[in-house]
Scaffold this motif. Structure first.
Motif, PDB file in Angstrom:
ATOM      1  N   UNK A   6       2.870   2.821 -12.771  1.00 46.28           N
ATOM      2  CA  UNK A   6       2.174   2.694 -11.495  1.00 46.28           C
ATOM      3  C   UNK A   6       3.108   1.939 -10.536  1.00 46.28           C
ATOM      4  N   UNK A   7       2.564   1.349  -9.483  1.00 46.43           N
ATOM      5  CA  UNK A   7       3.380   0.546  -8.572  1.00 46.43           C
ATOM      6  C   UNK A   7       2.856  -0.884  -8.552  1.00 46.43           C
ATOM      7  N   UNK A  88       7.143  11.113 -10.646  1.00 39.29           N
ATOM      8  CA  UNK A  88       7.404   9.751 -11.123  1.00 39.29           C
ATOM      9  C   UNK A  88       6.405   9.347 -12.214  1.00 39.29           C
ATOM     10  N   UNK A  89       5.426  10.236 -12.482  1.00 37.94           N
ATOM     11  CA  UNK A  89       4.425   9.998 -13.528  1.00 37.94           C
ATOM     12  C   UNK A  89       3.600   8.742 -13.251  1.00 37.94           C
ATOM     13  N   UNK A 118       9.625  10.506   2.621  1.00 39.20           N
ATOM     14  CA  UNK A 118       8.676   9.487   3.059  1.00 39.20           C
ATOM     15  C   UNK A 118       7.874   8.905   1.899  1.00 39.20           C
ATOM     16  N   UNK A 119       7.436   9.786   1.002  1.00 38.56           N
ATOM     17  CA  UNK A 119       6.696   9.320  -0.174  1.00 38.56           C
ATOM     18  C   UNK A 119       7.590   8.482  -1.081  1.00 38.56           C
ATOM     19  N   UNK A 120       8.810   8.935  -1.284  1.00 41.50           N
ATOM     20  CA  UNK A 120       9.745   8.219  -2.173  1.00 41.50           C
ATOM     21  C   UNK A 120      10.037   6.815  -1.673  1.00 41.50           C
ATOM     22  N   UNK A 121      10.323   6.678  -0.397  1.00 44.25           N
ATOM     23  CA  UNK A 121      10.693   5.347   0.106  1.00 44.25           C
ATOM     24  C   UNK A 121       9.489   4.405   0.115  1.00 44.25           C
ATOM     25  N   UNK A 122       8.301   4.953   0.319  1.00 43.86           N
ATOM     26  CA  UNK A 122       7.095   4.123   0.240  1.00 43.86           C
ATOM     27  C   UNK A 122       6.882   3.598  -1.174  1.00 43.86           C
ATOM     28  N   UNK A 126       7.174  -0.273  -2.788  1.00 44.42           N
ATOM     29  CA  UNK A 126       6.058  -0.867  -3.531  1.00 44.42           C
ATOM     30  C   UNK A 126       6.480  -1.340  -4.919  1.00 44.42           C
ATOM     31  N   UNK A 127       7.569  -0.784  -5.452  1.00 47.20           N
ATOM     32  CA  UNK A 127       8.088  -1.199  -6.754  1.00 47.20           C
ATOM     33  C   UNK A 127       7.425  -0.482  -7.918  1.00 47.20           C
ATOM     34  N   UNK A 128       8.133   0.456  -8.535  1.00 48.04           N
ATOM     35  CA  UNK A 128       7.584   1.194  -9.674  1.00 48.04           C
ATOM     36  C   UNK A 128       7.672   0.330 -10.937  1.00 48.04           C
TER      37      UNK A 128
END
Length: 215
Positions: A6-7, A88-89, A118-122, A126-128
């Protein structure tokens, strides 16, 4: 489920593509209601934006998956955003990508790339993280055994949550359930069976790059 990805926290980042401004937002959520609330919060914050595209997954098996193109051509925004989460599961995650149109059309391929970015940088902001199921193990020993038990715990790579010094010394250890028996067997062996060992609670802990982060 012994683990899931998760993040860690709320995060955002942005970039410009052909004069259009894209802002990626991501937030950990536990329910669909929380996800919808987050989406609405960003839409309210950017009510003057051209588009607020969103996607989220909820549940240990991603049993809830939702997305919206929010006015962009079908398949160019919401699905790419959702696909980044799925690739990214990630579980229990909501993403919103806000766009302020800059006057230059990007075309279908350009939109897919922009919303993917945009989704990737967000999510990166947030930190995976990994959420891992742990067992608390309590080890009570005599003071004269502190050195060898402490060294053994460290050598085996277990995380010491706390050490309590009273009449005896008690170590509170975090162990993955599948490693618990090996820990008990080793401590029993080096203390000649004198250690008092008991199980505590079980819960998810946060790991980043293989290391426990206490919330």
């Amino acid at each position: 489920m012994n683990s899931y990805r998760t993040i860690y926290e709320y995060g955002s980042d942005e970039f410009t593509e052909e004069r259009s401004r894209f802002i990626g937002y991501a937030k950990p959520v536990k329910t669909e209601e929380e996800a919808i609330e987050f989406v609405n919060e960003i839409k309210k914050k950017h009510k003057d934006a051209t588009h607020n595209v969103w996607a989220y997954t909820i549940g240990p098996t991603m049993n809830i998956q939702r997305y919206s193109d929010d006015g962009e051509p079908q398949g160019t925004a919401g699905i790419p955003t959702l696909e980044v989460i799925k690739k990214e599961d990630l579980r229990d995650v909501a993403v919103v990508v806000t766009r302020y149109f800059g006057g230059i059309k990007l075309g279908a391929g350009g939109l897919v790339r922009a919303y993917t970015k945009g989704a990737k940088i967000g999510l990166e902001a947030a930190g995976i993280i990994d959420r891992i199921w742990y067992q608390e193990v309590k080890i009570k020993i005599d003071y004269n055994q502190i050195g060898k038990v402490q060294n053994e715990i460290m050598n085996l790579g277990y995380f010491v949550k706390d050490t309590i010094y009273l009449e005896d010394v008690e170590f509170i250890i975090y162990s993955k359930p599948e490693d618990r028996d090996a820990l008990v067997e080793r401590i029993t062996d080096i203390t000649n069976g004198t250690a008092k060992i008991s199980d505590g609670e079980e819960f998810y802990l946060t790991e980043k790059d293989g290391k426990i982060i206490l919330d």
